[in-house]
Design a protein around this motif. Sequence first.
Motif, mmCIF file in Angstrom:
data_model
loop_
_atom_site.group_PDB
_atom_site.id
_atom_site.type_symbol
_atom_site.label_atom_id
_atom_site.label_comp_id
_atom_site.label_asym_id
_atom_site.label_seq_id
_atom_site.Cartn_x
_atom_site.Cartn_y
_atom_site.Cartn_z
ATOM 1 N N PRO A 1 0.793 -1.237 0.000
ATOM 2 C CA PRO A 1 0.000 0.000 0.000
ATOM 3 C C PRO A 1 0.822 1.283 0.000
ATOM 4 O O PRO A 1 0.540 2.212 -0.760
ATOM 5 N N SER A 2 1.848 1.376 0.849
ATOM 6 C CA SER A 2 2.550 2.659 1.009
ATOM 7 C C SER A 2 3.725 2.841 0.055
ATOM 8 O O SER A 2 4.092 3.974 -0.273
ATOM 9 N N MET A 3 4.331 1.773 -0.394
ATOM 10 C CA MET A 3 5.509 1.882 -1.256
ATOM 11 C C MET A 3 5.729 0.543 -1.954
ATOM 12 O O MET A 3 5.545 -0.516 -1.347
ATOM 13 N N ARG A 4 6.135 0.582 -3.195
ATOM 14 C CA ARG A 4 6.427 -0.650 -3.932
ATOM 15 C C ARG A 4 7.837 -1.133 -3.607
ATOM 16 O O ARG A 4 8.716 -0.351 -3.226
ATOM 17 N N GLY A 5 8.022 -2.435 -3.781
ATOM 18 C CA GLY A 5 9.293 -3.049 -3.452
ATOM 19 C C GLY A 5 10.495 -2.419 -4.137
ATOM 20 O O GLY A 5 11.512 -2.118 -3.472
ATOM 21 N N PRO A 6 10.488 -2.202 -5.471
ATOM 22 C CA PRO A 6 11.645 -1.593 -6.132
ATOM 23 C C PRO A 6 11.990 -0.221 -5.570
ATOM 24 O O PRO A 6 13.167 0.123 -5.434
ATOM 25 N N ALA A 7 10.957 0.583 -5.226
ATOM 26 C CA ALA A 7 11.212 1.903 -4.645
ATOM 27 C C ALA A 7 11.857 1.767 -3.263
ATOM 28 O O ALA A 7 12.744 2.558 -2.882
ATOM 29 N N LEU A 8 11.435 0.758 -2.504
ATOM 30 C CA LEU A 8 12.018 0.516 -1.183
ATOM 31 C C LEU A 8 13.496 0.146 -1.317
ATOM 32 O O LEU A 8 14.353 0.651 -0.564
ATOM 33 N N ILE A 9 13.820 -0.730 -2.282
ATOM 34 C CA ILE A 9 15.218 -1.126 -2.487
ATOM 35 C C ILE A 9 16.070 0.087 -2.850
ATOM 36 O O ILE A 9 17.185 0.265 -2.336
ATOM 37 N N GLN A 10 15.527 0.946 -3.683
ATOM 38 C CA GLN A 10 16.268 2.141 -4.077
ATOM 39 C C GLN A 10 16.510 3.057 -2.881
ATOM 40 O O GLN A 10 17.608 3.620 -2.717
ATOM 41 N N ALA A 11 15.497 3.195 -2.027
ATOM 42 C CA ALA A 11 15.641 4.042 -0.835
ATOM 43 C C ALA A 11 16.696 3.478 0.117
ATOM 44 O O ALA A 11 17.484 4.219 0.722
ATOM 45 N N ILE A 12 16.743 2.144 0.270
ATOM 46 C CA ILE A 12 17.753 1.513 1.137
ATOM 47 C C ILE A 12 19.144 1.715 0.556
ATOM 48 O O ILE A 12 20.108 2.015 1.289
ATOM 49 N N ARG A 13 19.278 1.553 -0.747
ATOM 50 C CA ARG A 13 20.580 1.741 -1.389
ATOM 51 C C ARG A 13 21.113 3.150 -1.169
ATOM 52 O O ARG A 13 22.313 3.364 -0.974
ATOM 53 N N GLU A 14 20.220 4.137 -1.232
ATOM 54 C CA GLU A 14 20.649 5.520 -1.051
ATOM 55 C C GLU A 14 21.188 5.753 0.362
ATOM 56 O O GLU A 14 21.975 6.678 0.578
ATOM 57 N N ARG A 15 20.761 4.899 1.304
ATOM 58 C CA ARG A 15 21.180 5.108 2.696
ATOM 59 C C ARG A 15 22.402 4.266 3.087
ATOM 60 O O ARG A 15 23.271 4.732 3.807
ATOM 61 N N ILE A 16 22.436 3.002 2.605
ATOM 62 C CA ILE A 16 23.532 2.142 3.075
ATOM 63 C C ILE A 16 24.383 1.573 1.933
ATOM 64 O O ILE A 16 25.299 0.779 2.170
ATOM 65 N N GLY A 17 24.027 1.919 0.671
ATOM 66 C CA GLY A 17 24.830 1.442 -0.449
ATOM 67 C C GLY A 17 24.259 0.187 -1.081
ATOM 68 O O GLY A 17 23.103 -0.195 -0.834
#
Length: 731
Positions: A665-681
Amino acid sequence: MAIVISTSNLKISLRLALQDQHRAWIERHLLPYQSELRFVDKDADLEFVDDPDAASGERSILIHTTTEIDSVCLESFVDFCTAFDNFRLPMILRREIGTLKASHLRETQRSNIADRQIFRQTFETNQAIKLLIDPISGQLIDANQSACRFYGYEKAELLKLRISDINVLTEPEVKAEMRRAQSKSQLFFRFKHRLKNGEIREVEVYSGPVQMDDRTVLFSIIVDVSAREYALAALETSMKNFKALFEHNPDGMILADAQAAIQDINHVGLTLIGYERKEALSLTLRELWADQDKEHGSQAFKRVASGEVVRTEQRIRRFDGEIIDVEIHAKQLPDGRLLGLVRDLTQQKIADAERLVWEEHLRQSQKLESIGRLAGGIAHDMNNLLSPIMGYAELGSMRQTPQEKDHAFKRIMEAADRAKELTTRLLAFSRKQVLDRKNLQLNTVIERFVSLMHRIIGEDIAMQLDLAKDLPLIFADPGQLEQVVLNLVINARDALAEGGEIRIATSSNRLGDLHYVTLAVTDDGIGMQPDVLKRALEPFFTTKNETKGTGLGLAVVHGIVSQHEGRVEIESTPGYGSSIKITFPASTGEEHIEPQMAPQEIDIRGNEHLVIVEDDPTVQSFLEEGLRQQGYRIDAFGDPRAMLHWLSRTPKPEIDLIITDVVMPSMRGPALIQAIRERIGPIRALLISGYPEAANFEHVLKSKYLSFLRKPFTITKLLREVRKLLGDEIE
């Protein structure tokens, strides 16, 4: 009195040397006729002058012509000389005049002979139809060859006829016409002449009197105008027909010149535009075009003026200002004018709008019917699958021995596998199945599948393979292709209740620059009725009983083939069997060869840190428990935002793999992976989803550190995929 007469070179001189007593006689009797004795030739006039060569003491007069004269003039001069005889001229003058007349007669005879020869030659050889007619009896005196050909007679036959035998007028009417021709009161006539074969021809006749030897005859030239008259009659008929069609056409008709000025318009057209006829004929087409359609109308007019036949829709403004839609068919006529047929589309537009509404209602009704049939079919199959799952789960909890529990769990897994197959077929039908496409040889797939197909069809059915050589490759999912072949063979088998033959054939063909590969499965079974054939590809539509099929076989084939950009064609004749042809576009790539690898045991256990993000609590619990049992350290979240919040509060988090649902509902999986990458690589990730669209994230799946697993899956398959991703270090 001295007299000299000379006719040299047709110049005539008469010298009269007169004494005084003769002079008075000449002046009294000759000079008064000077004005009446002019020759026919305007330059051949008599001239009376004093004789310059007269002897001394003589009074003389010279009469001569001023130019050379023709035979007619000569005859006139002889007549003049004869007049002197009547005045009792001296004997010597008479003698000289007699000599002159004899000479003239010989000259006239020679001239007449020459004239007759010329006339005869012209009469006979001329292409015009010519007749010589006795004006008293109407008897044909002579006819040229053109006349014989025209009337169809031999010359001897034709000259036995009278003109009344040829002319369709009555004999008195013919005689009256001949009298007019002979008197020259009328020289041109319109008649109908009868040919030998009875045919009547329209002719124009030019006729008048001519002198032939010692009598007068009618010389007639006949012109056949039948073709012209027929053409004129046909033209007149055509014009009448056009006028009738123009005036009584149920559609508006408008005739305009090359400048778009209206030249004619029928009654329907006047009603359409709302103008009186006089007003309409003062308009141009441009004045009728609605403002918003003037450019469109101008372009259409230019196309028609260039010779193109144009069919278009146009908005026009009526006299009362109303804007109406019309359909126009227009073309250019041979004379350069433009003819347009104008049809009012007002009622048609209303009818079309109503039809669209009813069609939409019908489509919605058909959709609801299809959805109801689909839901009923799914509910039926799912109930059949849930019943053993629920029953064996209950039995497993009630039984005590390990063997009894294992048996119950085994039956539950079998039912779950069947449920998975059902969802796979539904996805194939909906054309949403995730495909693993490769360049492959269709013949290879079929040949690899032959032994299985023999077991499926039974011993009472023969199977014949007719596989084309050098078949082009196709770009397809081999598993789905096997499903297509299997479904088609099963469908053919079910049509052969009493045995028969199934023929599987492949071929290639071209359509322009495109190359296609065709698979045809043909049986000689019962065939399909037309109403069944129309619905053969519908899901859950079947003519078999419930124990024989669900009605998804051909629907699945259609879905898979459509996903491969192909098409399905079914031909069937009741009592003679069916043929189903599958066409795939050919591929230009190289054939994919599966590498032959020895099976390896994979250690599915581990102790890495895994993060699970799954919004479904049941699936989340299943993932968490299954991975914990194999030694993995787990953090699980039901919402992507909660996971990101945890990540922001955790200093230097060590995450070896993230397992995330694709659609949340709040965020799709690919967008979540991208957000994690931006924070921890960089990070390894496994995407999971039951939605078919989720597999379309090709830009995500290109990395070897990312993978996709479609629900439903077993815990073993999940563990293998996890171990596969964790096997290499991230570079």
